[in-house]
Design a protein around this motif. Structure first.
Motif, PDB file in Angstrom:
ATOM      1  N   SER A 154       0.883  -1.170   0.000  1.00 16.52           N
ATOM      2  CA  SER A 154       0.000   0.000   0.000  1.00 16.52           C
ATOM      3  C   SER A 154       0.919   1.218   0.000  1.00 16.52           C
ATOM      4  N   LEU A 155       0.815   2.039  -1.035  1.00 15.93           N
ATOM      5  CA  LEU A 155       1.806   3.089  -1.240  1.00 15.93           C
ATOM      6  C   LEU A 155       1.539   4.359  -0.454  1.00 15.93           C
ATOM      7  N   ASP A 156       0.302   4.677  -0.206  1.00 19.44           N
ATOM      8  CA  ASP A 156       0.010   5.964   0.420  1.00 19.44           C
ATOM      9  C   ASP A 156      -0.939   5.834   1.598  1.00 19.44           C
ATOM     10  N   PHE A 157      -1.069   4.632   2.121  1.00 20.80           N
ATOM     11  CA  PHE A 157      -1.873   4.456   3.323  1.00 20.80           C
ATOM     12  C   PHE A 157      -1.399   3.206   4.044  1.00 20.80           C
ATOM     13  N   GLN A 158      -1.755   3.126   5.300  1.00 21.53           N
ATOM     14  CA  GLN A 158      -1.380   1.956   6.093  1.00 21.53           C
ATOM     15  C   GLN A 158      -2.537   0.964   6.086  1.00 21.53           C
ATOM     16  N   ALA A 159      -2.196  -0.272   5.925  1.00 23.62           N
ATOM     17  CA  ALA A 159      -3.217  -1.304   5.793  1.00 23.62           C
ATOM     18  C   ALA A 159      -2.989  -2.388   6.842  1.00 23.62           C
ATOM     19  N   GLU A 180      -1.589  -7.682   9.717  1.00 21.90           N
ATOM     20  CA  GLU A 180      -0.270  -7.207  10.117  1.00 21.90           C
ATOM     21  C   GLU A 180       0.106  -7.727  11.494  1.00 21.90           C
ATOM     22  N   GLY A 181       1.245  -8.371  11.562  1.00 26.31           N
ATOM     23  CA  GLY A 181       1.765  -8.842  12.835  1.00 26.31           C
ATOM     24  C   GLY A 181       1.175 -10.134  13.345  1.00 26.31           C
ATOM     25  N   SER A 182       0.339 -10.764  12.574  1.00 27.74           N
ATOM     26  CA  SER A 182      -0.235 -12.033  13.018  1.00 27.74           C
ATOM     27  C   SER A 182      -0.361 -12.991  11.838  1.00 27.74           C
ATOM     28  N   LYS A 183      -0.783 -14.197  12.161  1.00 27.44           N
ATOM     29  CA  LYS A 183      -0.892 -15.202  11.103  1.00 27.44           C
ATOM     30  C   LYS A 183      -2.061 -14.900  10.180  1.00 27.44           C
ATOM     31  N   TYR A 186      -2.891 -13.582  -9.733  1.00 27.62           N
ATOM     32  CA  TYR A 186      -3.004 -13.356  -8.295  1.00 27.62           C
ATOM     33  C   TYR A 186      -3.140 -11.859  -8.037  1.00 27.62           C
ATOM     34  N   ILE A 187      -4.151 -11.507  -7.270  1.00 26.82           N
ATOM     35  CA  ILE A 187      -4.427 -10.095  -6.998  1.00 26.82           C
ATOM     36  C   ILE A 187      -4.484  -9.874  -5.501  1.00 26.82           C
ATOM     37  N   CYS A 188      -3.837  -8.817  -5.054  1.00 24.06           N
ATOM     38  CA  CYS A 188      -3.932  -8.469  -3.635  1.00 24.06           C
ATOM     39  C   CYS A 188      -4.784  -7.214  -3.481  1.00 24.06           C
ATOM     40  N   SER A 189      -5.268  -7.017  -2.290  1.00 27.64           N
ATOM     41  CA  SER A 189      -5.996  -5.786  -1.993  1.00 27.64           C
ATOM     42  C   SER A 189      -5.697  -5.367  -0.563  1.00 27.64           C
ATOM     43  N   ALA A 190      -5.936  -4.114  -0.284  1.00 30.58           N
ATOM     44  CA  ALA A 190      -5.705  -3.571   1.042  1.00 30.58           C
ATOM     45  C   ALA A 190      -6.872  -2.703   1.443  1.00 30.58           C
ATOM     46  N   ARG A 191      -7.203  -2.775   2.699  1.00 27.98           N
ATOM     47  CA  ARG A 191      -8.308  -1.990   3.199  1.00 27.98           C
ATOM     48  C   ARG A 191      -7.773  -0.683   3.751  1.00 27.98           C
ATOM     49  N   ASP A 192      -8.511   0.392   3.517  1.00 27.08           N
ATOM     50  CA  ASP A 192      -7.972   1.699   3.874  1.00 27.08           C
ATOM     51  C   ASP A 192      -8.312   2.135   5.292  1.00 27.08           C
ATOM     52  N   GLY A 193      -8.953   1.298   6.055  1.00 28.02           N
ATOM     53  CA  GLY A 193      -9.307   1.699   7.405  1.00 28.02           C
ATOM     54  C   GLY A 193      -8.911   0.652   8.421  1.00 28.02           C
TER      55      GLY A 193
END
Lengths: 114, 118
Positions: free
Chosen positions: B25-30, B52-55, B92-99
């Motif tokens: 994620s380039l401009d936000f934390q996910a 993040e930080g877990s399995k 394969y596609i990834c996604s990230a949630r912005d909140g």
């Protein structure tokens, strides 16, 4: 169980004409609805979402969608189609009871001819 | 804003080798990222949820020892396809949630990685 149906595999429309891509959903709780577009060999681009409030949601590139609770629908619309709108469109729903995960429809190919 | 990148965009490998795909994620934390697999002319199939930080949490039928997911920071998740075989060839596609994993969050998707296993 939550589900999303996109009843049309493909929609054909002439450039300049209005377009509609249909989506119906089934969830046990409040629906949180999303539309994404995918161009060939690319990831999905977010178009718009319905969370609450006004049933008509406006999004990117001139697209809008109308939430209809009684018909459990969330059809994507655009008043005047462009050839560049030709792509694969996905409707998705997020359901709290499904762990906040997105459930996608099968996708609808939109072809706009000049 | 809300840009997600993937690297590489395509990869060709020999059967039996391992391949790592990065999602940023380039401009936000996910705090939460997702990995999907898409077959030609089909919808996206969720493989796993990366926290993040877990399995990671894998969907039913997805082999966690085959598809290793690491989410070491708030902006990076990796998917490693171990001992790849031709049937692993896919998009394969990834996604990230912005909140913070709220129900109203928007998921932003990466451009995808085309994996071909020979």
């Amino acid at each position: 169980a939550q589900s999303v149906a996109q009843p049309e595999d493909q929609v054909n429309v002439a450039e300049g004409n209005p377009l509609t891509v249909k989506c119906t959903y089934s969830v046990s709780g409040n629906p949180y609805l999303f539309w994404y577009v995918q161009y060939p060999n690319r990831g999905l681009q977010f178009l718009l979402k319905y969370i609450t409030g006004d049933n008509l949601v406006k999004g990117s590139y001139g697209f809008e969608a109308e939430f209809n609770k009684s018909q459990t629908s969330f059809h994507l619309k655009k008043p005047s189609a462009l050839v560049s709108d030709s792509a694969l469109y996905f409707c998705a729903v997020r359901d709290l009871e499904y762990g906040n995960k997105l459930v996608f429809g099968a996708g609808t190919i939109l072809r706009v001819k000049s | 804003g809300a840009v997600v990148s993937q690297h590489p965009s395509w990869v060709i490998c020999k059967s039996g080798t391992s391949v790592k795909i990065e999602c940023r994620s380039l401009d936000f934390q996910a705090t939460t990222m997702f990995w999907y697999r898409q077959f030609p002319k089909q919808s996206l199939m969720l493989m796993a949820t990366s926290n993040e930080g877990s399995k990671a949490t894998y969907e039913q039928g997805v082999e966690k020892d085959k598809f290793l997911i690491n989410h070491a920071s708030l902006t990076l998740s990796t998917l490693t396809v171990t001992s790849a075989h031709p049937e692993d060839s896919s998009f394969y596609i990834c996604s990230a949630r912005d909140g913070l994993a709220g129900v109203t969050d928007t998921q932003y998707f990466g451009p995808g990685t085309r994996l071909t296993v020979l």
